[in-house]
Design an enzyme around this catalytic site. Structure first.
Site, PDB file in Angstrom:
ATOM      1  N   ASP A   1       0.831  -1.206   0.000  1.00  9.81           N
ATOM      2  CA  ASP A   1       0.000   0.000   0.000  1.00  9.81           C
ATOM      3  C   ASP A   1       0.866   1.256   0.000  1.00  9.81           C
ATOM      4  O   ASP A   1       0.630   2.198  -0.763  1.00  9.81           O
ATOM      5  CB  ASP A   1      -0.920   0.004   1.229  1.00  9.81           C
ATOM      6  CG  ASP A   1      -1.756  -1.259   1.312  1.00  9.81           C
ATOM      7  OD1 ASP A   1      -2.454  -1.556   0.344  1.00  9.81           O
ATOM      8  OD2 ASP A   1      -1.691  -1.937   2.349  1.00  9.81           O
TER       9      ASP A   1
ATOM     10  N   GLU B   1       0.936  -6.193  -5.071  1.00 16.08           N
ATOM     11  CA  GLU B   1       0.600  -5.351  -6.224  1.00 16.08           C
ATOM     12  C   GLU B   1       1.785  -4.559  -6.744  1.00 16.08           C
ATOM     13  O   GLU B   1       2.050  -4.568  -7.946  1.00 16.08           O
ATOM     14  CB  GLU B   1      -0.534  -4.380  -5.862  1.00 16.08           C
ATOM     15  CG  GLU B   1      -0.922  -3.462  -7.010  1.00 16.08           C
ATOM     16  CD  GLU B   1      -2.196  -2.672  -6.749  1.00 16.08           C
ATOM     17  OE1 GLU B   1      -2.279  -1.529  -7.227  1.00 16.08           O
ATOM     18  OE2 GLU B   1      -3.114  -3.192  -6.077  1.00 16.08           O
TER      19      GLU B   1
END
Length: 377
Positions: free
Chosen positions: A17, A273
């Site tokens: 994140d 990610e």
């Protein structure tokens, strides 16, 4: 036009994140001339990505970005022109109220997680009515037309190709990390969550006819690696040899250096990610460990990406790569899957570069966000 932006980041997955929001904040400031404030509730995670940052400071400026600690006890501040709620983190109620009262009005964006699922295009850019007359727009990164694109800095692919074509630059970078590549050695990077399938893969690499140097940045996978090696501890700089496999533990490096590490390698195992996308920009074959979800929803996301990524491969290569990804994410069968993949290696190398070029031909995420704001005005 220059606007003020603020990005809210609640750190859930250690560095994923923080990694995505920090890259985005830097790019909005550096390439688009925007005034950017990044709110982060765990500044220590950011320090690993930007060593110049100081986790003890409530406010600081780094690389053109204002970094603010997101306190549990929220103190009122003037909202920016654009407020980005990263990955559905919950904004402070007082700040939402201030957004509703602000004139000129605020664009509120929910930046979603990256997904290749078909429904993403239909939801991208849609508004959701919020209290006090606010609208929140859902912004989906993605791999297809109709989505918000992918994080990619200007000139990234050209810099990567130039680096990969420069053997001296590659050797110098590795040497700075304490790594010297031996003749004929395949270079593999491993950044992963805990994984029961690691032992089978390591055994296959150790028994392989091709020697492999496995570079492992500090992270959660070190415990599994330590157990397989049967050593009491592993720290930065540790090196172990088992058969044809040499293993080197690397320090956790800043984002730009991690990019170059991926560019150096012949194969990259990544997670989450941020590193997943950076491995695609490296133009080399990769293995993705998706963040596991309790309800098994991550399998649909994994298969959705594979459906896109495998397009254009021969049936043999597609089946081998799919089997490897499934084995890694299931935590079993990695030895057989890795061995089967070797017959299709040359095709996979060419395919990785083609995929990168195809995705790089589309608008990048930061540019798409700026354009969305311009159109909204």
């Amino acid at each position: 036009m220059q606007a003020s932006w603020e990005i809210f980041c609640s750190v859930v997955d250690n560095y994923g994140d923080a990694g995505v929001t920090w890259r985005l904040a830097r790019q909005l400031a550096a390439e688009h001339g925007q005034r950017v404030r990044l709110w982060i509730d765990d500044p220590a995670a950011l320090v690993r990505l930007c060593p110049e940052a100081d986790a003890s400071l409530p406010q600081q400026w780094r690389e053109g970005v204002e970094i603010r600690r997101w306190p549990a006890d929220w103190q009122p501040v003037e909202p920016a022109d654009v407020v980005v709620e990263a990955f559905a983190c919950q904004l402070p109620e007082a700040h939402v109220a201030a957004m509703a009262a602000r004139r000129p009005r605020v664009l509120w964006l929910n930046l979603e997680y990256l997904s290749a699922e078909d429904w993403v295009g239909g939801c991208h850019g849609l508004p959701s009515l919020q209290p006090e007359g606010l609208e929140k727009f859902f912004f989906f990164p993605g791999f297809a037309e109709g989505t918000g694109g992918l994080l990619r800095e200007r000139g990234l692919i050209e810099r990567r190709r130039a680096f990969q074509a420069d053997a001296a630059a590659r050797a110098a970078f590795l040497q700075a990390l304490g790594v010297s590549l031996r003749p004929g050695e395949r270079l593999v990077s491993l950044f992963a969550y805990e994984n029961a399938g690691l032992a089978g893969w390591l055994e296959a690499l150790a028994a392989d006819a091709t020697p492999t140097l496995l570079l492992v940045p500090e992270g959660r996978i070190l415990g599994d690696l330590q157990r397989w090696l049967e050593v009491p501890a592993l720290a930065t700089g540790a090196e172990e040899q088992r058969g044809a496999l040499r293993i080197r533990v690397l320090p956790f490096v800043r984002q730009d250096a991690y990019d170059r590490l991926l560019w150096c390698c012949d194969f990259n195992a990544v997670r989450g990610e941020d590193s997943f996308l950076r491995a695609q920009w490296a133009g080399r074959p990769l293995l993705w460990q998706i963040y596991p979800q309790a309800d098994g929803a991550h399998w649909d996301k994994l298969e959705a990406f594979l459906d896109r990524y495998l397009e254009g491969l021969s049936p043999s290569a597609a089946a081998a790569l799919q089997a490897l990804w499934q084995a890694w994410n299931a935590g079993e069968g990695m030895g057989a899957a890795w061995t089967a993949l070797q017959d299709d290696w040359p095709e996979l190398v060419k395919h990785a570069e083609r995929w990168c070029a195809r995705q790089a031909a589309r608008p990048d995420l930061a540019a798409a966000l700026v354009q969305f704001y311009t159109d909204w005005l």
